[in-house]
Design a protein around this motif. Structure first.
Motif, PDB file in Angstrom:
ATOM      1  N   GLY A 181       1.175  -5.718   4.233  1.00 26.68           N
ATOM      2  CA  GLY A 181       0.051  -4.788   4.385  1.00 26.68           C
ATOM      3  C   GLY A 181      -0.923  -4.990   3.245  1.00 26.68           C
ATOM      4  N   CYS A 182      -1.838  -4.055   3.093  1.00 24.41           N
ATOM      5  CA  CYS A 182      -2.799  -4.185   2.004  1.00 24.41           C
ATOM      6  C   CYS A 182      -2.104  -4.271   0.653  1.00 24.41           C
ATOM      7  N   SER A 183      -0.918  -3.653   0.524  1.00 23.39           N
ATOM      8  CA  SER A 183      -0.272  -3.628  -0.788  1.00 23.39           C
ATOM      9  C   SER A 183       0.087  -5.029  -1.259  1.00 23.39           C
ATOM     10  N   LEU A 184       0.210  -6.008  -0.340  1.00 28.29           N
ATOM     11  CA  LEU A 184       0.582  -7.351  -0.797  1.00 28.29           C
ATOM     12  C   LEU A 184      -0.549  -8.026  -1.549  1.00 28.29           C
ATOM     13  N   VAL A 200       4.791   4.692  -2.865  1.00 29.97           N
ATOM     14  CA  VAL A 200       4.232   4.534  -1.534  1.00 29.97           C
ATOM     15  C   VAL A 200       2.787   5.027  -1.559  1.00 29.97           C
ATOM     16  N   VAL A 201       1.884   4.165  -1.138  1.00 30.50           N
ATOM     17  CA  VAL A 201       0.459   4.509  -1.122  1.00 30.50           C
ATOM     18  C   VAL A 201       0.113   4.940   0.301  1.00 30.50           C
ATOM     19  N   ASN A 202      -0.260   6.203   0.447  1.00 30.21           N
ATOM     20  CA  ASN A 202      -0.490   6.792   1.767  1.00 30.21           C
ATOM     21  C   ASN A 202      -1.992   6.931   1.990  1.00 30.21           C
ATOM     22  N   ASN A 203      -2.530   6.130   2.929  1.00 34.83           N
ATOM     23  CA  ASN A 203      -3.961   6.257   3.236  1.00 34.83           C
ATOM     24  C   ASN A 203      -4.191   6.618   4.706  1.00 34.83           C
ATOM     25  N   THR A 204      -3.142   7.039   5.386  1.00 32.48           N
ATOM     26  CA  THR A 204      -3.146   7.577   6.755  1.00 32.48           C
ATOM     27  C   THR A 204      -3.498   6.557   7.845  1.00 32.48           C
ATOM     28  N   VAL A 205      -3.696   5.281   7.522  1.00 29.89           N
ATOM     29  CA  VAL A 205      -3.950   4.282   8.570  1.00 29.89           C
ATOM     30  C   VAL A 205      -3.255   2.971   8.205  1.00 29.89           C
ATOM     31  N   TYR A 206      -3.108   2.082   9.215  1.00 27.57           N
ATOM     32  CA  TYR A 206      -2.725   0.700   8.936  1.00 27.57           C
ATOM     33  C   TYR A 206      -4.005  -0.031   8.559  1.00 27.57           C
ATOM     34  N   VAL A 254      13.794  -3.332 -14.965  1.00 28.77           N
ATOM     35  CA  VAL A 254      13.173  -2.158 -14.338  1.00 28.77           C
ATOM     36  C   VAL A 254      12.460  -2.662 -13.087  1.00 28.77           C
ATOM     37  N   VAL A 255      12.766  -2.101 -11.937  1.00 30.23           N
ATOM     38  CA  VAL A 255      12.194  -2.620 -10.696  1.00 30.23           C
ATOM     39  C   VAL A 255      11.273  -1.569 -10.071  1.00 30.23           C
ATOM     40  N   VAL A 256      10.128  -2.032  -9.615  1.00 26.71           N
ATOM     41  CA  VAL A 256       9.122  -1.164  -9.001  1.00 26.71           C
ATOM     42  C   VAL A 256       8.842  -1.690  -7.605  1.00 26.71           C
ATOM     43  N   SER A 257       9.092  -0.855  -6.614  1.00 28.60           N
ATOM     44  CA  SER A 257       8.855  -1.235  -5.227  1.00 28.60           C
ATOM     45  C   SER A 257       7.559  -0.573  -4.780  1.00 28.60           C
ATOM     46  N   TYR A 258       6.579  -1.401  -4.427  1.00 27.37           N
ATOM     47  CA  TYR A 258       5.237  -0.904  -4.149  1.00 27.37           C
ATOM     48  C   TYR A 258       4.921  -1.140  -2.677  1.00 27.37           C
ATOM     49  N   MET A 259       4.718  -0.060  -1.936  1.00 31.79           N
ATOM     50  CA  MET A 259       4.552  -0.197  -0.484  1.00 31.79           C
ATOM     51  C   MET A 259       3.411   0.679   0.004  1.00 31.79           C
ATOM     52  N   GLY A 260       2.928   0.352   1.202  1.00 29.32           N
ATOM     53  CA  GLY A 260       1.998   1.229   1.882  1.00 29.32           C
ATOM     54  C   GLY A 260       2.753   2.142   2.828  1.00 29.32           C
ATOM     55  N   ASP A 261       2.056   3.079   3.450  1.00 28.87           N
ATOM     56  CA  ASP A 261       2.760   4.023   4.324  1.00 28.87           C
ATOM     57  C   ASP A 261       3.245   3.332   5.599  1.00 28.87           C
ATOM     58  N   GLY A 262       2.557   2.316   6.057  1.00 26.67           N
ATOM     59  CA  GLY A 262       3.041   1.605   7.235  1.00 26.67           C
ATOM     60  C   GLY A 262       4.353   0.894   6.963  1.00 26.67           C
ATOM     61  N   THR A 277       7.932  -9.143  -0.139  1.00 29.00           N
ATOM     62  CA  THR A 277       8.783  -9.192   1.049  1.00 29.00           C
ATOM     63  C   THR A 277       8.083  -8.426   2.166  1.00 29.00           C
ATOM     64  N   HIS A 278       8.746  -8.358   3.317  1.00 23.76           N
ATOM     65  CA  HIS A 278       8.096  -7.797   4.492  1.00 23.76           C
ATOM     66  C   HIS A 278       8.737  -6.492   4.942  1.00 23.76           C
ATOM     67  N   HIS A 279       7.903  -5.603   5.480  1.00 19.53           N
ATOM     68  CA  HIS A 279       8.337  -4.481   6.305  1.00 19.53           C
ATOM     69  C   HIS A 279       9.364  -3.586   5.629  1.00 19.53           C
ATOM     70  N   GLY A 280       9.050  -3.124   4.441  1.00 22.08           N
ATOM     71  CA  GLY A 280       9.906  -2.156   3.779  1.00 22.08           C
ATOM     72  C   GLY A 280      11.117  -2.740   3.102  1.00 22.08           C
ATOM     73  N   ARG A 281      11.344  -4.049   3.231  1.00 19.18           N
ATOM     74  CA  ARG A 281      12.535  -4.642   2.615  1.00 19.18           C
ATOM     75  C   ARG A 281      12.333  -4.910   1.139  1.00 19.18           C
ATOM     76  N   THR A 282      11.180  -4.547   0.619  1.00 18.04           N
ATOM     77  CA  THR A 282      10.972  -4.633  -0.825  1.00 18.04           C
ATOM     78  C   THR A 282      12.028  -3.826  -1.561  1.00 18.04           C
ATOM     79  N   THR A 283      12.322  -2.621  -1.052  1.00 15.78           N
ATOM     80  CA  THR A 283      13.277  -1.753  -1.731  1.00 15.78           C
ATOM     81  C   THR A 283      14.670  -2.395  -1.790  1.00 15.78           C
ATOM     82  N   PRO A 284      15.292  -2.837  -0.660  1.00 19.13           N
ATOM     83  CA  PRO A 284      16.611  -3.458  -0.781  1.00 19.13           C
ATOM     84  C   PRO A 284      16.613  -4.737  -1.607  1.00 19.13           C
TER      85      PRO A 284
END
Lengths: 101, 264
Positions: free
Chosen positions: B55-58, B123-129, B91-99, B71-78
């Motif tokens: 998403g935009c976060s990449l 998680v950065v929430n901007n209400t859209v993809y 120290v690990v920081v997982s940075y994602m968008g809301d999608g 990584t893709h589709h929320g798998r940043t966290t695992p």
């Protein structure tokens, strides 16, 4: 820092307004956040060929640094005037206790 | 040679990659500024791993002078939890968008929260993809017009906007830190992110911070309307504040976990 950005420096009110045209994308978020409406569009163009911002459109700058805080690109740096080149006692630098000459 | 005034970027920002790749007015820059200042304040630049999602976060893949993985589709966290388990001093920081975090990758978020993994999730929430053109996301507000909801989001048909921090706060074990900040209040957001990083460094549990953010490109708003929508409408549906802190007394159902199982 190996890269250097060229600033446009404007003195206005209590602040020294440094703007980096290579970073400013012209989003206008700072214009809306400015409490004294001093920020407005300039003639200079920025990173995306959109106008950059400059102070001096409304009341004088109060150096609250809100524009610096909300700028997503770190294109604004506000320096307090600290009394240098001051014209009245209001903008004088506060003296730290025990530091008087 | 006298050095002219330079931009006041956080020290951890990579100046060579600026101006960054985000759109004008994008909230990602403000969230990443808050994250950079939090990393600077804790002095953990040498041992921080930054992971960004799809998403935009990449577009933040070259944003920091930090070791970065995408990584893709929320798998940043695992992926980052794996790094943390192999090298606990990092120290690990997982940075994602809301999608990526809520729609496609919610299973990773839920599993990580129930395991109380030592990871800081932003998680950065901007209400859209945003990257795909502004389609409806799980966080789109009722009645909000997007590319795929031209008449406004119908909650009867598509459900209600997802409340991520409330979800994590409900299932995370004691020691979790859950908060929601907004790019309209950068100092508060920076404090939340810093507390989240401290929670991980002290080994207390998961840290989850949602940041309400702006997307002028896909909202099709000017600067004034961007701030109004973010501060009035989004903050009304998504309340800003801390939901869980590690100091609080945990709820009764989370406090005692006895061993269960049929007796042979």
């Amino acid at each position: 820092m190996s890269v250097a950005f060229k600033p446009i420096t404007t003195e206005n009110g209590k602040g020294i307004f440094h703007l980096f045209p290579a970073l400013c994308k012209g989003c206008g978020l700072c214009i809306e956040k400015c409490p004294v409406d001093t920020i407005g569009w300039a003639r200079q163009l920025g990173a995306f060929g959109t106008p950059v911002v400059e102070p001096g459109h409304g009341k004088p700058c109060i150096a609250c640094k809100k524009c610096q805080l909300v700028c997503p690109d770190a294109a604004i740096w506000i320096e307090r005037r600290n009394g240098q080149g001051r014209t009245d006692a209001l903008t004088a630098a506060p003296q730290a206790p025990g530091n008087e000459k | 040679m006298a050095i002219a005034a330079q931009p006041q970027m956080p020290r951890v920002w990579r100046a060579e990659s600026k101006p960054h790749k985000f759109c004008p007015g994008c909230g990602h820059g403000i969230v990443l500024k808050a994250l950079g200042e939090a990393v600077d304040a804790l002095g953990i630049q040498e041992r921080t791993i930054f992971g960004c999602d799809i998403g935009c976060s990449l577009l933040s893949w070259d944003f920091f002078n930090l070791d970065t993985i995408q990584t893709h589709h929320g798998r940043t966290t695992p992926v980052l939890v794996g790094i943390k388990r192999a090298r606990p001093e990092l120290v690990v920081v997982s940075y994602m968008g809301d999608g990526g975090a809520y729609a496609i990758g919610a299973q990773h978020l839920v599993s990580s929260a129930s395991r109380n993994d030592l990871v800081t999730i932003i998680v950065v929430n901007n209400t859209v993809y945003a990257m795909t053109g502004g389609q409806m996301a799980p966080t789109t507000l009722p009645g909000q017009k997007t590319e795929t909801t031209p008449y406004g989001r119908d909650v009867e048909l598509t459900g209600r906007p997802m409340l991520g921090p409330e979800l994590v706060a409900a299932i995370a074990p004691p020691g979790a830190y859950v908060a929601r900040g907004s790019v309209a209040n950068v100092v508060q957001l920076k404090n939340y992110i810093q507390k989240g990083l401290e929670n991980q460094i002290q080994g207390r549990g998961i840290a989850f911070i949602e940041a309400l953010s702006s997307c002028p490109t896909n909202w099709r708003t000017n600067a004034a309307e961007t701030w109004r929508f973010l501060e009035k409408e989004m903050s009304a549906y998504f309340p800003v504040g801390e939901l869980r802190t590690p100091e609080e007394k945990p709820a009764a159902r989370l406090r005692e976990v006895p061993a269960h199982g049929p007796k042979p």
